[in-house]
Write a protein that holds these residues in place. Structure first.
Motif, mmCIF file in Angstrom:
data_model
loop_
_atom_site.group_PDB
_atom_site.id
_atom_site.type_symbol
_atom_site.label_atom_id
_atom_site.label_comp_id
_atom_site.label_asym_id
_atom_site.label_seq_id
_atom_site.Cartn_x
_atom_site.Cartn_y
_atom_site.Cartn_z
ATOM 1 N N PRO A 121 -12.385 39.678 4.211
ATOM 2 C CA PRO A 121 -11.462 39.104 3.228
ATOM 3 C C PRO A 121 -10.176 38.541 3.824
ATOM 4 O O PRO A 121 -9.101 38.622 3.219
ATOM 5 N N PHE A 122 -10.267 37.974 5.023
ATOM 6 C CA PHE A 122 -9.125 37.380 5.702
ATOM 7 C C PHE A 122 -9.577 36.122 6.437
ATOM 8 O O PHE A 122 -10.763 35.899 6.651
ATOM 9 N N LYS A 123 -8.595 35.351 6.876
ATOM 10 C CA LYS A 123 -8.890 34.185 7.699
ATOM 11 C C LYS A 123 -9.403 34.620 9.073
ATOM 12 O O LYS A 123 -9.263 35.776 9.470
ATOM 13 N N GLY A 171 -7.268 40.990 12.948
ATOM 14 C CA GLY A 171 -7.939 42.197 13.407
ATOM 15 C C GLY A 171 -9.252 42.468 12.709
ATOM 16 O O GLY A 171 -10.237 42.866 13.343
ATOM 17 N N SER A 172 -9.301 42.250 11.394
ATOM 18 C CA SER A 172 -10.537 42.506 10.647
ATOM 19 C C SER A 172 -11.635 41.530 11.051
ATOM 20 O O SER A 172 -12.810 41.906 11.161
ATOM 21 N N ASP A 173 -11.252 40.284 11.275
ATOM 22 C CA ASP A 173 -12.223 39.276 11.703
ATOM 23 C C ASP A 173 -12.749 39.606 13.105
ATOM 24 O O ASP A 173 -13.957 39.521 13.355
ATOM 25 N N GLY A 214 -3.436 37.616 10.917
ATOM 26 C CA GLY A 214 -3.709 36.512 11.826
ATOM 27 C C GLY A 214 -2.791 35.327 11.563
ATOM 28 O O GLY A 214 -2.279 34.696 12.497
ATOM 29 N N SER A 215 -2.558 35.024 10.294
ATOM 30 C CA SER A 215 -1.645 33.934 9.941
ATOM 31 C C SER A 215 -0.218 34.262 10.357
ATOM 32 O O SER A 215 0.528 33.386 10.820
ATOM 33 N N PHE A 253 4.339 33.529 14.339
ATOM 34 C CA PHE A 253 5.097 34.036 15.484
ATOM 35 C C PHE A 253 4.954 33.087 16.669
ATOM 36 O O PHE A 253 5.939 32.736 17.324
ATOM 37 N N GLU A 254 3.735 32.654 16.939
ATOM 38 C CA GLU A 254 3.498 31.759 18.075
ATOM 39 C C GLU A 254 4.228 30.432 17.899
ATOM 40 O O GLU A 254 4.678 29.827 18.874
#
Length: 370
Positions: free
Chosen positions: A49-51, A55-57, A199-200, A205-206
């Protein structure tokens, strides 16, 4: 440096520690391949349920090919990302549409479990009615931009009084654990909400849009460590882990980084106490002791559940799994069978007192509505 958890829900903690102390000793005694449901020529949809990139991906894409290899019939396992609502969009969809035939699985994170614990109005799912296959404890690392001019956690007090931008899904998510920690350390955080996932936030941050971030271990090892190596990020602290005695100690994956309790003592000259710290510990356990979970829908037949759980055991029993998983996921046990069931039950339990305190905190500080 260790912190005494004298006020941490003893019965719940005892149950959690028994599980976390257990090794995965339930192995080949479980169902033989020939007795299991066959998934030959099938396609398994694994919903994250994330892009992509968080971490989950990372966790799902590490395990997906391994389940494809160890499920009876070797089905194709395809990861499908459905971001939105801090993971509640994908979770709600799984609750509505997940078919109880073993071909639909869903992976949770703290951002799925914490809104469930808080009674968030967006939650249309009941995690406790799903069938857990595997669970993974994890840690997290907090890091900052080098432009802030600090080199380690001992210099963190220099940032007090500066407004620090932090990318967040929303306050009532896994980010709550970070926000409470920052608050206890007297950091002036300006949360930029609306991120699709951690992740987004890392990508922000980057790009230089935020100053401080945290990532769970798998995402940190894969995506942030290269930034550290290039001098583009400065790691400060981990959230720590619970040891067998129920004390928060340094994360074994990041032994050189102090945990939140140690940093609190650096800043305040005393060990952390009080209701905010106790609530932080509660949500730290809820969000990280079984941070990643793999589930089949409610109503899935027992033989299908057993087949998936046996495959999970074979995955973690395979040669070189420990070495490979530590490189990607960190040094944490993979919980299957009763270990996973009991840990998730404990992680999905919260006292009414803690629940009400944190709901008030979120409303007063972040205008959260439940």
């Amino acid at each position: 440096m260790k912190i005494k958890l004298s006020t941490f829900a003893p019965n719940r903690l005892k149950a959690m520690l028994v599980v976390l102390a257990a090794t995965s000793g339930i192995s080949s005694a479980y169902a033989n391949n020939n007795e299991e449901v066959s998934f030959a020529d099938e396609r398994v949809e694994w919903v994250v349920p994330f892009k992509e990139g968080g971490g989950s991906d990372t966790w799902a894409r590490f395990f997906g090919p391994r389940f494809s290899q160890h499920l009876n019939g070797k089905p194709v396992v395809v990861v499908k990302n459905i971001p939105g609502g801090g993971s509640t969009k994908g979770a709600n969809r799984f609750e509505r549409r997940g078919k109880a035939n073993g071909l639909n699985v869903f992976s949770t994170s703290a951002s799925t479990q914490i809104p469930y614990l808080l009674g968030d109005s967006r939650v249309r799912y009941d995690v406790k009615r799903w069938n857990v296959i595997m669970a993974t404890p994890t840690g997290a690392v907090v890091y900052v931009r080098p432009e802030l001019g600090i080199k380690n956690a001992s210099e963190l007090a220099k940032l007090q009084g500066q407004k620090l931008k932090f990318g967040s899904q929303r306050a009532a998510s896994m980010d709550l654990v970070g926000l409470l920690a920052f608050d206890m350390l007297d950091l002036d955080i300006h949360a930029i909400f609306g991120m699709k996932g951690r992740g987004s936030a890392r990508l922000s941050f980057e790009r230089g849009e935020v100053d401080i971030d945290f990532q769970t271990t798998s995402a940190y090892l894969k995506k942030v460590q290269p930034l550290v190596d290039e001098g583009k990020a400065v790691p400060l602290m981990s959230f720590g882990v619970l040891n067998k005695e129920g004390k928060i100690v340094r994360d074994p994956t990041f032994p050189d980084l102090p945990h939140v309790g140690e940093v609190y003592e650096m800043i305040h000259g005393k060990k952390p106490t009080g209701v905010e710290y106790n609530v932080w510990k509660t949500f730290f356990v809820a969000g990280f002791a079984a941070q990643k979970g793999l589930f089949l829908p409610k109503g899935t037949p027992d033989d299908v559940i057993a087949s998936w759980r046996s495959a999970a055991q074979r995955v973690i029993d395979q040669d070189n799994f420990k070495e490979e998983s530590e490189l990607v996921l960190g040094q944490y046990p993979q919980l299957v069978h009763e270990d996973a069931v009991n840990t998730l039950n404990s992680a999905l339990t919260i006292s009414e007192t803690d629940k009400q305190w944190v709901r008030n905190y979120l409303t007063e500080n972040y205008n959260a509505r439940f």
